[in-house]
Design a protein around this motif. Structure first.
Motif, PDB file in Angstrom:
ATOM      1  N   LYS A 279       0.853  -1.215   0.086  1.00 59.32           N
ATOM      2  CA  LYS A 279       0.110  -0.145   0.042  1.00 59.32           C
ATOM      3  C   LYS A 279       0.752   1.204  -0.079  1.00 59.32           C
ATOM      4  N   GLY A 280       0.286   2.187  -0.763  1.00 60.73           N
ATOM      5  CA  GLY A 280       1.044   3.440  -0.874  1.00 60.73           C
ATOM      6  C   GLY A 280       0.256   4.666  -0.403  1.00 60.73           C
ATOM      7  N   ASN A 309      -0.211   2.209  -5.474  1.00 65.13           N
ATOM      8  CA  ASN A 309       0.309   1.195  -4.515  1.00 65.13           C
ATOM      9  C   ASN A 309       1.881   0.907  -5.010  1.00 65.13           C
ATOM     10  N   TYR A 310       2.558   0.478  -4.409  1.00 64.94           N
ATOM     11  CA  TYR A 310       4.185   0.403  -4.739  1.00 64.94           C
ATOM     12  C   TYR A 310       4.291  -1.155  -5.216  1.00 64.94           C
ATOM     13  N   PRO A 311       5.114  -1.415  -6.204  1.00 67.43           N
ATOM     14  CA  PRO A 311       5.318  -2.603  -6.519  1.00 67.43           C
ATOM     15  C   PRO A 311       6.991  -2.793  -6.098  1.00 67.43           C
ATOM     16  N   LEU A 312       7.067  -3.817  -5.259  1.00 64.88           N
ATOM     17  CA  LEU A 312       8.166  -4.160  -5.041  1.00 64.88           C
ATOM     18  C   LEU A 312       8.950  -5.359  -5.502  1.00 64.88           C
ATOM     19  N   ILE A 313      10.149  -5.125  -6.367  1.00 63.99           N
ATOM     20  CA  ILE A 313      10.532  -6.250  -7.081  1.00 63.99           C
ATOM     21  C   ILE A 313      12.022  -6.659  -6.632  1.00 63.99           C
ATOM     22  N   ASN A 314      11.996  -8.162  -6.303  1.00 64.33           N
ATOM     23  CA  ASN A 314      13.268  -8.841  -5.711  1.00 64.33           C
ATOM     24  C   ASN A 314      13.404  -8.462  -4.547  1.00 64.33           C
ATOM     25  N   TYR A 321      10.507   4.593  -2.390  1.00 63.88           N
ATOM     26  CA  TYR A 321       9.478   5.226  -3.023  1.00 63.88           C
ATOM     27  C   TYR A 321       9.160   6.576  -2.459  1.00 63.88           C
ATOM     28  N   SER A 322       8.937   7.488  -3.607  1.00 67.84           N
ATOM     29  CA  SER A 322       8.516   8.817  -2.808  1.00 67.84           C
ATOM     30  C   SER A 322       7.548   9.365  -3.948  1.00 67.84           C
TER      31      SER A 322
END
Length: 384
Positions: A279-280, A309-314, A321-322
């Motif tokens: 969640k962002g 929302n923020y995708p988190l990769i690996n 994120y900002s």
């Protein structure tokens, strides 16, 4: 001792960097695919999850029709009729069977092109927009430049093999992402089948089937477009969505038509394993207050068009994120609810990755003391 401490620190730093970078072909857990080039991106931001030869220039085959399709939606009246020219009607691999001189509604032709991959339909749509295939290729290349497709050049609207007609997996992913932001495009390419009608001069129908064999077979599949010629090999752009994560995969030049589908399944599976959404900012909490002139109120609120929302990769860190707001300090009434007024820019590690529109509340024109004061002192407000 200090030397070993520094060595350990460097090692940890390299490991952390490796965790945060997208995985490329050749690494230990990379998917084993037959395609010569491929890419996986997260749809909301366009960030790359995995890639293989993503900047190699290859024939894109009928993935080209994504460009023809989105331009048609942006430029043509879908309820207008198109008369099939001889050039369009006699284009090879035109399975719909619309004959020269027959008229068909634009939306029917567009659906037939994107589902059945009809080459003549692409020619007819291009002619309707620009008068000729050559002129329309110029329109396509202009749009490609707008989308920052740096290694793409179109010669025709359908992807039949011609010298100078090329693209890359990375550029096709940019195009697919842009096209899928259009609701009408998204609705067309997710259809497994559709009956195409035309009535001039006689009523005819054609039962079009989507050439994307993953529809209704791969969980969360949303489209998008296939491609195949002997020179291009198997090409495919597909999208899928699961648990709030949406991915686009593009692959080019598989040895057989079926290889593109088995490759795409592997790439999508890999992508979903390596991305999670957190969640962002919600619409309710992401608002900004702005001042109003010539209105019945002195201020109003702008809201994000959607939750962010923020995708988190690996295994990435959410703290990287900002966001920043690019909105005016003062707006002028009237404003209709839902009007875009500025945007939120999402960045990851200092790089802009996503823009989300800020939308206005309904603001009526009129007079109020507060709005009058805002107008009087607007110069001062803008300096703050």
């Amino acid at each position: 001792m200090k030397f070993w401490q520094k060595l350990v620190a460097v090692f940890i730093g390299v490991c952390m960097l490796a965790v945060q970078l997208p995985v490329s072909a050749g690494e230990s857990d990379a998917p084993d695919i037959t395609a010569e080039a491929a890419i996986i991106i997260e749809t909301s931001t366009g960030r790359v999850i995995w890639e293989k030869n993503a900047d190699e220039r290859l024939y894109p085959a009928s993935m080209t029709k994504m460009m023809t399709g989105i331009l048609a939606l942006e430029q043509l009246n879908m309820r207008s009729e198109i008369m099939m020219s001889r050039e369009a009607a006699y284009t090879e691999s035109s399975s719909l069977g619309v004959l020269a001189g027959e008229r068909i509604r634009t939306d029917e032709l567009l659906n037939g092109m994107l589902l059945e991959s009809d080459n003549g339909a692409a020619v007819a749509l291009g002619e309707a927009m620009a008068g000729s295939v050559t002129a329309f290729a110029g329109v396509m290349n202009g749009k490609a430049a707008e989308l920052d497709m740096k290694d793409t050049h179109f010669v025709n609207p359908n992807g039949l093999t011609e010298k100078g007609h090329y693209s890359t997996a990375r550029d096709m992913a940019k195009l697919a992402r842009y096209a899928m932001e259009n609701k009408a495009f998204r609705e067309i390419v997710c259809q497994p089948q559709r009956t195409i009608h035309w009535t001039s001069p006689h009523t005819k129908i054609f039962h079009a089937h989507n050439t994307n064999k993953l529809l209704e077979k791969y969980e969360g599949m949303t489209g998008i477009k296939t491609g195949w010629t002997q020179a291009a090999g198997g090409c495919l752009a597909v999208g899928a969505k699961r648990d709030g994560v949406e991915l686009i995969v593009v692959l080019m030049k598989t040895p057989t038509p079926d290889d593109r589908f088995s490759d795409a399944k592997k790439l999508l599976d890999y992508g979903f394993e390596h991305v999670r959404m957190v969640k962002g900012i919600s619409q309710e909490k992401g608002y900004r207050k702005v001042w109003v002139t010539n209105g019945q109120q002195a201020s109003t609120k702008l809201y994000p068009a959607r939750d962010i929302n923020y995708p988190l990769i690996n295994g990435e860190d959410k703290s990287k994120y900002s966001i920043r707001y690019e909105v005016p300090k003062i707006v002028e009434a009237p404003l209709k609810a839902g009007t875009p007024v500025g945007k939120i820019v999402v960045s990851y590690n200092g790089k802009d990755v996503e823009h989300v529109d800020m939308l206005a509340d309904d603001v009526s024109s009129g007079f109020s003391i507060g709005s009058w004061l805002v107008k009087m002192f607007s110069w001062a407000i803008r300096l703050v």
